[in-house]
Design an enzyme around this catalytic site. Structure first.
Site, PDB file in Angstrom:
ATOM      1  N   ALA A  53     -11.377  13.604 -40.476  1.00  0.00           N
ATOM      2  CA  ALA A  53     -10.002  13.294 -40.079  1.00  0.00           C
ATOM      3  C   ALA A  53      -9.696  13.807 -38.677  1.00  0.00           C
ATOM      4  O   ALA A  53      -9.171  13.065 -37.830  1.00  0.00           O
ATOM      5  CB  ALA A  53      -9.019  13.886 -41.081  1.00  0.00           C
ATOM      6  N   GLU A  72     -11.856  24.374 -34.060  1.00  0.00           N
ATOM      7  CA  GLU A  72     -12.577  24.593 -35.321  1.00  0.00           C
ATOM      8  C   GLU A  72     -12.810  26.093 -35.466  1.00  0.00           C
ATOM      9  O   GLU A  72     -13.381  26.712 -34.578  1.00  0.00           O
ATOM     10  CB  GLU A  72     -13.905  23.821 -35.283  1.00  0.00           C
ATOM     11  CG  GLU A  72     -14.897  24.180 -36.365  1.00  0.00           C
ATOM     12  CD  GLU A  72     -14.360  23.960 -37.774  1.00  0.00           C
ATOM     13  OE1 GLU A  72     -13.912  22.835 -38.074  1.00  0.00           O
ATOM     14  OE2 GLU A  72     -14.350  24.935 -38.559  1.00  0.00           O
ATOM     15  N   ASN A  80     -16.137  20.365 -44.469  1.00  0.00           N
ATOM     16  CA  ASN A  80     -16.763  19.808 -45.678  1.00  0.00           C
ATOM     17  C   ASN A  80     -17.340  18.420 -45.436  1.00  0.00           C
ATOM     18  O   ASN A  80     -18.213  17.973 -46.180  1.00  0.00           O
ATOM     19  CB  ASN A  80     -15.730  19.714 -46.817  1.00  0.00           C
ATOM     20  CG  ASN A  80     -15.494  21.047 -47.499  1.00  0.00           C
ATOM     21  OD1 ASN A  80     -16.359  21.931 -47.481  1.00  0.00           O
ATOM     22  ND2 ASN A  80     -14.327  21.198 -48.097  1.00  0.00           N
ATOM     23  N   GLY A  85     -21.213  13.540 -49.292  1.00  0.00           N
ATOM     24  CA  GLY A  85     -22.251  12.584 -49.686  1.00  0.00           C
ATOM     25  C   GLY A  85     -22.326  11.307 -48.868  1.00  0.00           C
ATOM     26  O   GLY A  85     -23.174  10.461 -49.128  1.00  0.00           O
ATOM     27  N   GLY A  86     -21.418  11.156 -47.906  1.00  0.00           N
ATOM     28  CA  GLY A  86     -21.498  10.006 -47.010  1.00  0.00           C
ATOM     29  C   GLY A  86     -21.212   8.680 -47.669  1.00  0.00           C
ATOM     30  O   GLY A  86     -21.798   7.653 -47.303  1.00  0.00           O
ATOM     31  N   ARG A 333     -13.314  11.801 -62.077  1.00  0.00           N
ATOM     32  CA  ARG A 333     -13.934  13.117 -62.012  1.00  0.00           C
ATOM     33  C   ARG A 333     -13.236  14.139 -62.894  1.00  0.00           C
ATOM     34  O   ARG A 333     -13.879  15.026 -63.443  1.00  0.00           O
ATOM     35  CB  ARG A 333     -13.965  13.591 -60.559  1.00  0.00           C
ATOM     36  CG  ARG A 333     -14.951  12.786 -59.737  1.00  0.00           C
ATOM     37  CD  ARG A 333     -14.882  13.159 -58.271  1.00  0.00           C
ATOM     38  NE  ARG A 333     -15.927  12.443 -57.526  1.00  0.00           N
ATOM     39  CZ  ARG A 333     -16.076  12.508 -56.204  1.00  0.00           C
ATOM     40  NH1 ARG A 333     -15.243  13.253 -55.476  1.00  0.00           N
ATOM     41  NH2 ARG A 333     -17.042  11.848 -55.596  1.00  0.00           N
ATOM     42  N   GLU A 475      -7.725  16.092 -46.141  1.00  0.00           N
ATOM     43  CA  GLU A 475      -7.563  16.951 -47.314  1.00  0.00           C
ATOM     44  C   GLU A 475      -6.410  17.940 -47.181  1.00  0.00           C
ATOM     45  O   GLU A 475      -5.917  18.458 -48.185  1.00  0.00           O
ATOM     46  CB  GLU A 475      -8.881  17.702 -47.604  1.00  0.00           C
ATOM     47  CG  GLU A 475      -8.919  18.299 -49.013  1.00  0.00           C
ATOM     48  CD  GLU A 475     -10.227  19.009 -49.343  1.00  0.00           C
ATOM     49  OE1 GLU A 475     -11.182  18.917 -48.540  1.00  0.00           O
ATOM     50  OE2 GLU A 475     -10.295  19.666 -50.392  1.00  0.00           O
TER      51      GLU A 475
END
Lengths: 512, 512
Positions: A53, A72, A80, A85-86, A333, A475
């Site tokens: 993002a 950062e 993350n 998992g792309g 999930r 997120e």
């Protein structure tokens, strides 16, 4: 005079000098952070966080002509995202069409809202679903990300619809974003920790107090600097899955006994800071555990690729104590993680199980992964189903029946007993050797976070108005995924809303 | 100079005078509200809100020797408590024993945590369950509240365990609390609206800015006064169920199309204000709808007593479109409300149905209520089951089968098809006339709210430390009920934790 009284006295005196007896909602709303005597640096747009993002926001802000900084706190970029998992939800992609799968943005939006239990902001979901295909195209054409020519299926989706990067990791996207930015002269600034978001008495966010050269997690490390954001700050600081103290405030079950798939920097500092300056945070108690993780490795690991791609999609998940299936392996999930956690709590082991027909189909999709997992000792091999039973103390007859029932239902094209949809071209489970991994859910994703409007503006808690100069995406925000984020929709959310926030931030009028 | 720039300039100047360049977490944590030049009034403990919790806190603070004020923004006292159903969970009560029901605080705690999906703070739940019986005793012996000598059952409880007031309303408890306080010289101060909770630079809450003579909901009505709280402020301001804008931030589904059982003052002003001063709020997205409400009356109404006491406990809930049951009538409120909402959304009417054997048993428990409901036209009478079907377009054969199946299971003591436990001494449904009410869930209770410790101290979002001088109890707090509050546990929560907070507030050292 007690210490408490003296402090009160001093503070009261200072407030009086500053104009005590201020009153009314406008003054009450803003935290009136002290402004620095001098700003050390100035940018139009300052992005916090260097995952999908933040990088997408930076790219768009830069493209719109703004000067941009990306901060950062960790020593490396990517958060993350770089260990994810792309996988990316793309309704209408070519591999779907090749398999005869019918899909649309509307169907994706329906899946997201149904599994999100309607806690989603519907307009945000529809926008994201509409933007999925063009966003995938942007990653290919503008960034140069390479995808496999295959489609996969994650839980809660009514059809297979995710595409995935050739290296099987989100790093493929992150790296291309970083490279693209570098070409535009924007370098991610690592070890730069944001301590304070400076919100002025007029309600506007003006800039940041940072610690440059910060050594996570040392609070007082690094050199204090003040960075002015002339147009806006964009918050893309991610979730708090690795912060046990903070996550147990919202969900007391998720104690330290749960491992996390997150990088260690997924902590709460900026969740606390944005609450302090009056941002609305919603739905923080919806914290997702990845259902497919293995207890035989730390963190995200790699066993999940087998557990999802081979076993959940074309095999079975089995309760070792009974030999029976215990959940729809393609349920969302939360449903799956709760099912495994409940069995784990009763002392039952659970395995993800696949035969060689399943792993053969999946190997084409993720070349080399099975070998890697076997070498790491997180996926195990057994010559026969009998051996699988023996190695895990599973009642053999029950295990055989579970496999037989699945095969029969598949052959008859009748309903799966757990309500799972059969993956296109799935084969009966019969061909040895067999493979299995253990299941043990780990804290994975924070569905909740900052309330934002459709442009990514952060909404204040006092008056429901956008906080001037403050945007967010990914997120760190809430209301997109609702109660349950579907696999392959995090990358989508981050890219779509990161780009929107970056563009909108760049279009702000500079405050000074 | 633009207006924005001028405001910035002025604010920056003021901040500089007050000592700009303050830094570090301690200063950042506190909002540094302007202190008044002079306090108009002073009390040791100031309680906000006059429901079960606020009044209980005031009683205990006063009993401990503190001077106490109770502030209520509405023109009348009692909040939602005074219109509640007057039911209280009391494991081990005498009517349970008379029916042979085995119960314990531990079983109550297990029920609460199971149905709360483990979002509860376990120590808070255990404390509340332990204190249930002594708290009931306190209401009888100290306050003089009178209860019926009967036990009832609400959804999600594994046994019948609630006692209820003789007048069938929470007003019986509220009035006794108010009377008790009056005898101690403490009168609830109505029309007194809290606009600002004044938190000083040292982090302590020092007092309140109020509007005395406030006319809800006029923001600028009333005379501004500053009230000092020498020891503490106790927040018992309740939930926000009546505030559509605020509740849809957290649960976008709960739009204005949903009525609410709440009084009109159940709005968000102090939810916003406590967020502003840095309180942690948790689980606000868990907003409960009462599953038993009727669309034929406004607000809480009275049909629910029939729908729960007669139909859910000893009758059936039926989908008019199919003639079938659709939920365990004693499941928790979320399960039931969701089931009704889903059917309502498909255009199906749902009814709560009871025969005369059920209403006869229930009438003893709530004398006069059925007549009242029939007169109000919210419970309807039909001579035969055929008439029930006719009046509601229900397929008769299916409806008969639903009743027959229930009667057979009851006679055989076999499992109920929906998993409901049979109420002790329940009779088969056969005796006319029959009665029914319509079901349409309404927004009822906010499970989330302020994070408090076991003493009721409010926890700050910046550092997880208690905010000095600030306590809370009741619906304004979160973490007790978790995902789903069980019926008869709100009164319990309010009384137990209100008393604890009042005692602890009175034991604080005065700040000046």
């Amino acid at each position: 005079m007690t210490d408490l009284n003296r402090r009160h006295f001093l503070a009261a005196g200072a407030a009086a000098t500053a104009g005590a007896m201020l009153s009314g909602p406008a003054q009450a709303a803003a935290p009136k952070d002290p402004m620095p005597a001098k700003w050390d640096e100035t940018y139009d747009v300052v992005v916090i966080g260097s995952g999908f993002a933040g990088l997408a926001a930076a790219i768009e802000a830069k493209a719109a002509g703004s000067t941009v900084a990306v901060l950062e706190k960790m020593p490396t970029y990517g958060g993350n995202s770089i260990i994810n998992g792309g996988i990316l939800s793309v309704p209408g992609n070519a591999p779907q069409k090749a398999l005869g799968v019918k899909d649309s943005p509307q169907l994706l939006a329906e899946d997201i809202i149904r599994e999100g239990q309607g806690l989603n902001y519907p307009e945000k979901v529809k926008l994201m679903a509409r933007e999925a295909y063009p966003t995938w195209e942007w990653t290919v054409k503008t960034l140069g990300v390479e995808y496999m020519d295959k489609v996969g299926q994650e839980g809660g989706h009514s059809v297979p619809r995710f595409l995935y990067t050739k290296n099987g990791s989100g790093s493929a996207v992150v790296q291309k974003e970083v490279d693209y930015l570098a070409k535009q002269g924007v370098k991610v600034r690592t070890r730069c920790y944001v301590e304070t978001i400076i919100r002025d008495a007029d309600g506007r966010v003006k800039g940041l107090k940072v610690r440059d050269g910060y050594r996570f997690p040392k609070a007082d490390s690094g050199k204090v600097k003040y960075i002015k954001a002339s147009k806006a700050v964009v918050l893309c600081y991610g979730g708090f899955g690795a912060d046990v103290k903070f996550r147990t405030k919202y969900d007391p079950k998720l104690t330290a006994k749960f491992d996390t798939t997150n990088q260690p920097g997924a902590t709460s500092e900026l969740w606390r800071e944005t609450a302090r300056i009056g941002c609305t945070q919603i739905q923080q108690d919806w914290i997702q555990c990845g259902p497919w993780n293995s207890p035989e490795e730390k963190g995200m690991g790699i066993a999940l690729y087998f557990a999802q791609g081979a076993a959940a999609t074309r095999g079975l998940w089995v309760d070792c104590a009974t030999g029976k299936r215990f959940v729809n392996e393609l349920a969302n999930r939360k449903v799956r993680a709760d099912a495994v956690i409940n069995l784990n709590n009763e002392g039952h082991k659970c395995i993800a199980l696949a035969d060689t027909s399943a792993t053969d189909a999946w190997k084409v999709a993720r070349p080399g992964m099975l070998e890697k997992e076997l070498t790491a000792g997180v996926v195990h091999k057994a010559d026969t189903l009998e051996d699988v039973a023996k190695m895990n103390n599973i009642p053999l007859a029950a295990l055989k029946k579970s496999v037989d029932d699945y095969n029969k239902a598949l052959a008859a094209k009748s309903g799966d007993e757990m309500g799972r949809t059969f993956f296109p071209k799935a084969q009966p489970m019969a061909k040895g050797p067999w493979y299995f991994s253990y299941l043990s859910p780990k804290v994975h994703h924070c569905m909740g976070g900052l309330q934002t409007d459709i442009q990514g503006r952060v909404i204040g808690i006092v008056d429901d108005q956008p906080i001037p100069g403050l945007y967010a995406a990914g997120e760190s925000t809430g209301g997109v995924h609702g109660a349950v984020r579907l696999g392959s929709c995090a990358t989508l959310d981050c890219l779509v809303n990161g780009r929107i926030a970056g563009k909108a931030a760049a279009a702000e009028k500079a405050w000074g």
